[in-house]
Design a protein around this motif. Sequence first.
Motif, short mmCIF file in Angstrom:
data_model
loop_
_atom_site.label_atom_id
_atom_site.label_comp_id
_atom_site.label_asym_id
_atom_site.label_seq_id
_atom_site.Cartn_x
_atom_site.Cartn_y
_atom_site.Cartn_z
N LYS A 20 -10.86 -9.49 2.62
CA LYS A 20 -11.78 -9.53 3.77
C LYS A 20 -11.37 -10.60 4.79
CE LYS A 20 -15.83 -7.76 1.36
NZ LYS A 20 -17.17 -8.07 0.87
N LEU A 21 -10.48 -11.50 4.39
CA LEU A 21 -10.05 -12.57 5.30
C LEU A 21 -8.54 -12.49 5.49
CD1 LEU A 21 -12.13 -15.54 3.81
CD2 LEU A 21 -12.65 -14.20 5.86
N SER A 22 -8.12 -12.17 6.69
CA SER A 22 -6.69 -12.11 7.01
C SER A 22 -6.12 -13.53 7.03
CB SER A 22 -6.50 -11.47 8.39
OG SER A 22 -7.05 -12.33 9.38
N ALA A 23 -4.82 -13.61 7.05
CA ALA A 23 -4.16 -14.93 7.13
C ALA A 23 -4.62 -15.67 8.39
CB ALA A 23 -2.64 -14.76 7.12
N ALA A 24 -4.73 -14.95 9.49
CA ALA A 24 -5.16 -15.59 10.75
C ALA A 24 -6.58 -16.14 10.62
CB ALA A 24 -5.08 -14.60 11.91
N LYS A 25 -7.46 -15.40 9.96
CA LYS A 25 -8.84 -15.86 9.77
C LYS A 25 -8.88 -17.07 8.85
CE LYS A 25 -11.02 -11.46 10.73
NZ LYS A 25 -11.47 -10.20 10.19
N ILE A 26 -8.08 -17.04 7.79
CA ILE A 26 -8.03 -18.18 6.87
C ILE A 26 -7.57 -19.43 7.61
CG2 ILE A 26 -6.86 -19.14 4.84
CD1 ILE A 26 -6.92 -16.21 3.70
N LEU A 27 -6.53 -19.30 8.41
CA LEU A 27 -6.05 -20.45 9.19
C LEU A 27 -7.11 -20.94 10.18
CD1 LEU A 27 -2.34 -19.42 9.84
CD2 LEU A 27 -3.17 -21.21 8.29
N ALA A 28 -7.81 -20.01 10.82
CA ALA A 28 -8.88 -20.38 11.75
C ALA A 28 -10.00 -21.11 11.01
CB ALA A 28 -9.42 -19.15 12.47
N LEU A 29 -10.34 -20.65 9.80
CA LEU A 29 -11.40 -21.28 9.01
C LEU A 29 -11.00 -22.69 8.56
CD1 LEU A 29 -12.50 -18.19 6.92
CD2 LEU A 29 -13.90 -19.42 8.62
N ILE A 30 -9.73 -22.86 8.20
CA ILE A 30 -9.25 -24.18 7.79
C ILE A 30 -9.32 -25.13 8.99
CG2 ILE A 30 -7.18 -25.47 7.09
CD1 ILE A 30 -6.51 -22.98 5.29
N SER A 31 -8.89 -24.65 10.14
CA SER A 31 -8.94 -25.52 11.34
C SER A 31 -10.38 -25.80 11.73
CB SER A 31 -8.11 -24.92 12.47
OG SER A 31 -8.88 -24.28 13.41
N SER A 82 -12.46 -8.70 14.55
CA SER A 82 -11.00 -8.72 14.69
C SER A 82 -10.53 -10.18 14.65
CB SER A 82 -10.59 -8.09 16.03
OG SER A 82 -10.97 -8.95 17.10
N ASP A 83 -9.25 -10.37 14.37
CA ASP A 83 -8.70 -11.73 14.34
C ASP A 83 -8.92 -12.44 15.67
OD1 ASP A 83 -7.88 -11.32 11.74
OD2 ASP A 83 -5.73 -11.18 12.22
N ASP A 85 -11.34 -11.85 18.00
CA ASP A 85 -12.75 -12.21 18.16
C ASP A 85 -13.13 -13.37 17.24
OD1 ASP A 85 -13.16 -10.31 20.11
OD2 ASP A 85 -14.20 -8.89 18.80
N PHE A 86 -12.58 -13.35 16.03
CA PHE A 86 -12.85 -14.41 15.06
C PHE A 86 -12.38 -15.75 15.61
CE2 PHE A 86 -12.43 -16.70 11.04
CZ PHE A 86 -13.52 -16.24 10.33
N SER A 87 -11.21 -15.75 16.20
CA SER A 87 -10.64 -16.97 16.80
C SER A 87 -11.52 -17.45 17.96
CB SER A 87 -9.22 -16.69 17.28
OG SER A 87 -8.68 -17.81 17.93
N LYS A 88 -12.04 -16.51 18.76
CA LYS A 88 -12.92 -16.88 19.86
C LYS A 88 -14.22 -17.50 19.35
CE LYS A 88 -11.20 -13.54 23.22
NZ LYS A 88 -11.46 -12.28 23.92
N ILE A 89 -14.73 -17.00 18.22
CA ILE A 89 -15.95 -17.56 17.63
C ILE A 89 -15.70 -19.01 17.21
CG2 ILE A 89 -17.46 -17.42 15.59
CD1 ILE A 89 -17.08 -14.27 15.89
N VAL A 90 -14.57 -19.26 16.58
CA VAL A 90 -14.21 -20.63 16.17
C VAL A 90 -14.08 -21.53 17.40
CG1 VAL A 90 -12.40 -22.03 15.09
CG2 VAL A 90 -13.21 -19.94 13.96
N ASP A 91 -13.41 -21.03 18.44
CA ASP A 91 -13.27 -21.82 19.67
C ASP A 91 -14.62 -22.09 20.32
OD1 ASP A 91 -10.53 -22.07 19.47
OD2 ASP A 91 -10.07 -20.50 20.93
#
Length: 175
Positions: A20-31, A82-83, A85-91
């Motif tokens: 359920k968590l892509s590599a990009a999402k995992i990296l975004a979550l760690i950051s 999507s990766d 949108d997920f990144s935008k949520i973190v930002d």
Amino acid sequence: MEQNKSELNPELFDMMRQGKLSAAKILALISLKELVDKFAHKPFLEPEKLAEIKERTGVEPDILSWGDYFQTEVASRFFDKSDSDFSKIVDTIRFDLISAHLIFSGKPDYFTDSVRGQAIISRSVDSSFWTLEDEESVHLEILLDYFEQMGLGEKPLAISDRIWYESFELKREAV
């Protein structure tokens, strides 16, 4: 604040194993965790509460810091985005934390009381009838809650965060 053993909260390991968590999402979550823990200057769990939980359950909870809290909330609520949108949520969370710092640092009590009062008035209206001002006053109260609960104003804002914030504002990428 004590650091977790893992950069990714153990609460999320099942989601990761299930794909359920892509590599990009995992990296975004760690950051996200690192970022939130950098901003937060008050503990998510008071030491007494943590000791009480450990005594009652025999183990330390997985969610120990504000970073853990935000990481698990974002992952569980938005894993299906999507990766991009997920990144935008973190930002957007970073933008909100910096905004809260800039808006509320050094402000007098009457200012924060006014923010809370406006939010109470807005929330008394059915949200389907909210104006843009109502939405903004409720959002401002959320930022005030972050500011107070996380202790955001207890350290000056890093220049790198200020520069990022101003470039983000120009791009208008908030979701």
